[in-house]
Write a protein that holds these residues in place. Structure first.
Motif, short mmCIF file in Angstrom:
data_model
loop_
_atom_site.label_atom_id
_atom_site.label_comp_id
_atom_site.label_asym_id
_atom_site.label_seq_id
_atom_site.Cartn_x
_atom_site.Cartn_y
_atom_site.Cartn_z
N PHE A 71 -4.89 -2.38 -18.60
CA PHE A 71 -4.06 -2.45 -19.80
C PHE A 71 -2.95 -3.45 -19.51
CE2 PHE A 71 -5.54 1.90 -19.20
CZ PHE A 71 -6.14 2.20 -20.41
N SER A 72 -2.52 -4.18 -20.52
CA SER A 72 -1.38 -5.06 -20.28
C SER A 72 -0.40 -4.97 -21.43
CB SER A 72 -1.83 -6.50 -20.07
OG SER A 72 -2.49 -6.97 -21.22
N ARG A 73 0.86 -5.21 -21.08
CA ARG A 73 1.92 -5.27 -22.08
C ARG A 73 2.82 -6.40 -21.66
NH1 ARG A 73 5.61 -0.22 -22.34
NH2 ARG A 73 6.63 -1.34 -20.67
N GLU A 74 2.84 -7.47 -22.45
CA GLU A 74 3.61 -8.67 -22.13
C GLU A 74 3.23 -9.17 -20.74
OE1 GLU A 74 7.67 -7.63 -23.05
OE2 GLU A 74 7.13 -7.22 -25.12
N ASP A 75 4.18 -9.16 -19.79
CA ASP A 75 3.88 -9.75 -18.48
C ASP A 75 3.49 -8.72 -17.42
OD1 ASP A 75 6.33 -8.52 -18.26
OD2 ASP A 75 7.39 -10.26 -17.44
N GLU A 76 3.23 -7.47 -17.86
CA GLU A 76 2.85 -6.43 -16.91
C GLU A 76 1.41 -5.99 -17.15
OE1 GLU A 76 6.44 -4.04 -15.11
OE2 GLU A 76 6.09 -3.47 -17.20
N VAL A 77 0.71 -5.75 -16.04
CA VAL A 77 -0.68 -5.34 -16.12
C VAL A 77 -0.89 -4.10 -15.26
CG1 VAL A 77 -3.09 -6.04 -15.79
CG2 VAL A 77 -1.36 -7.76 -16.36
N ALA A 78 -1.53 -3.08 -15.83
CA ALA A 78 -1.86 -1.86 -15.08
C ALA A 78 -3.37 -1.83 -14.88
CB ALA A 78 -1.40 -0.63 -15.85
N LEU A 79 -3.78 -1.63 -13.64
CA LEU A 79 -5.20 -1.58 -13.30
C LEU A 79 -5.52 -0.20 -12.73
CD1 LEU A 79 -5.32 -4.95 -11.31
CD2 LEU A 79 -5.90 -4.65 -13.72
N PHE A 80 -6.66 0.35 -13.13
CA PHE A 80 -7.06 1.67 -12.64
C PHE A 80 -8.48 1.59 -12.10
CE2 PHE A 80 -3.89 2.18 -15.88
CZ PHE A 80 -3.04 3.14 -15.35
N GLY A 81 -8.71 2.19 -10.95
CA GLY A 81 -10.04 2.16 -10.38
C GLY A 81 -10.06 2.78 -9.00
N ALA A 82 -10.64 2.06 -8.06
CA ALA A 82 -10.76 2.58 -6.70
C ALA A 82 -10.68 1.44 -5.71
CB ALA A 82 -12.08 3.32 -6.55
N ALA A 83 -10.31 1.81 -4.48
CA ALA A 83 -10.33 0.86 -3.38
C ALA A 83 -11.23 1.45 -2.31
CB ALA A 83 -8.93 0.64 -2.83
N GLU A 84 -11.91 0.59 -1.57
CA GLU A 84 -12.74 1.07 -0.47
C GLU A 84 -12.79 0.02 0.62
OE1 GLU A 84 -17.26 0.52 -1.22
OE2 GLU A 84 -16.36 0.93 -3.17
N GLY A 85 -13.20 0.46 1.78
CA GLY A 85 -13.32 -0.47 2.89
C GLY A 85 -13.79 0.27 4.13
N LYS A 86 -13.73 -0.43 5.24
CA LYS A 86 -14.10 0.18 6.51
C LYS A 86 -12.87 0.18 7.41
CE LYS A 86 -19.02 -0.97 6.40
NZ LYS A 86 -19.52 0.41 6.33
N TRP A 87 -13.01 0.74 8.61
CA TRP A 87 -11.91 0.72 9.57
C TRP A 87 -12.30 -0.15 10.74
CZ3 TRP A 87 -13.52 5.65 7.73
CH2 TRP A 87 -12.56 6.37 7.00
N ARG A 88 -11.30 -0.76 11.36
CA ARG A 88 -11.53 -1.48 12.59
C ARG A 88 -10.86 -0.69 13.71
NH1 ARG A 88 -12.94 -6.71 13.53
NH2 ARG A 88 -12.57 -7.33 11.37
N ALA A 89 -11.60 -0.44 14.78
CA ALA A 89 -11.05 0.24 15.95
C ALA A 89 -11.14 -0.77 17.09
CB ALA A 89 -11.85 1.49 16.28
N GLY A 90 -10.02 -1.39 17.41
CA GLY A 90 -10.04 -2.47 18.39
C GLY A 90 -10.85 -3.61 17.81
N GLU A 91 -11.88 -4.04 18.52
CA GLU A 91 -12.73 -5.14 18.03
C GLU A 91 -13.88 -4.63 17.18
OE1 GLU A 91 -12.01 -8.62 18.84
OE2 GLU A 91 -10.23 -7.38 19.08
N ARG A 92 -14.07 -3.32 17.19
CA ARG A 92 -15.24 -2.73 16.56
C ARG A 92 -14.98 -2.30 15.12
NH1 ARG A 92 -18.08 2.15 17.08
NH2 ARG A 92 -16.16 3.18 17.75
N VAL A 93 -15.93 -2.60 14.24
CA VAL A 93 -15.84 -2.12 12.86
C VAL A 93 -16.63 -0.82 12.80
CG1 VAL A 93 -16.41 -2.58 10.46
CG2 VAL A 93 -15.62 -4.45 11.94
N LEU A 94 -15.97 0.26 12.39
CA LEU A 94 -16.63 1.56 12.32
C LEU A 94 -17.63 1.57 11.17
CD1 LEU A 94 -13.57 3.91 12.99
CD2 LEU A 94 -15.16 2.90 14.63
N PRO A 95 -18.73 2.33 11.32
CA PRO A 95 -19.78 2.32 10.29
C PRO A 95 -19.38 3.01 8.98
CG PRO A 95 -20.34 3.90 12.02
CD PRO A 95 -19.11 3.16 12.49
#
Length: 131
Positions: A71-95
């Motif tokens: 949704f937006s109103r003039e110069d402001e925008v609101a976004l709704f949803g989700a974020a996802e990703g993985k974790w890094r432990a040292g050099e390793r990316v966890l599954p």
């Protein structure tokens, strides 16, 4: 060509995040850009946030934002949803992949993002204990 709407700019910022493109993020930030995380901590300055994004995207590989509604109103925008990703432990990316419902509030100034605030639970930030 028509000037980009505030919503277009915010969604372009999301695309750059999803692409892991910190150079694109940098060009989309105003010089006095302020980022506010889900705990209310703010960081200002485009250069500072350029390295902030580099660190974040390194720590959380495959970080993605999915926008379900905006949704937006003039110069402001609101976004709704989700974020996802993985974790890094040292050099390793966890599954495992983490996912959290989230919202973002962006303030757009002359085609650039002046403020970017994140709203979500932060329990995902800590990687699971390795067995």
């Amino acid at each position: 060509c028509m000037a980009e709407s505030a919503e277009d700019v915010a969604l372009e910022f999301v695309q750059a995040i999803n692409a892991g493109d910190v150079n694109r993020l940098r060009t989309l930030m105003t010089e006095d850009h302020t980022f506010t995380d889900a705990l209310g901590n703010s960081m200002s300055g485009a250069e500072k946030m350029y390295s902030g994004w580099q660190h974040f995207l390194y720590a959380y590989p495959e970080y993605r934002i999915t926008v379900a509604r905006s949704f937006s109103r003039e110069d402001e925008v609101a976004l709704f949803g989700a974020a996802e990703g993985k974790w890094r432990a040292g050099e390793r990316v966890l599954p495992q992949t983490w996912r959290v419902a989230a919202a973002w509030l962006a303030k757009i100034q002359a085609g650039k993002v002046e403020r970017w605030s994140v709203f979500c639970d932060t329990g995902w930030a800590k990687p699971p204990a390795s067995s």
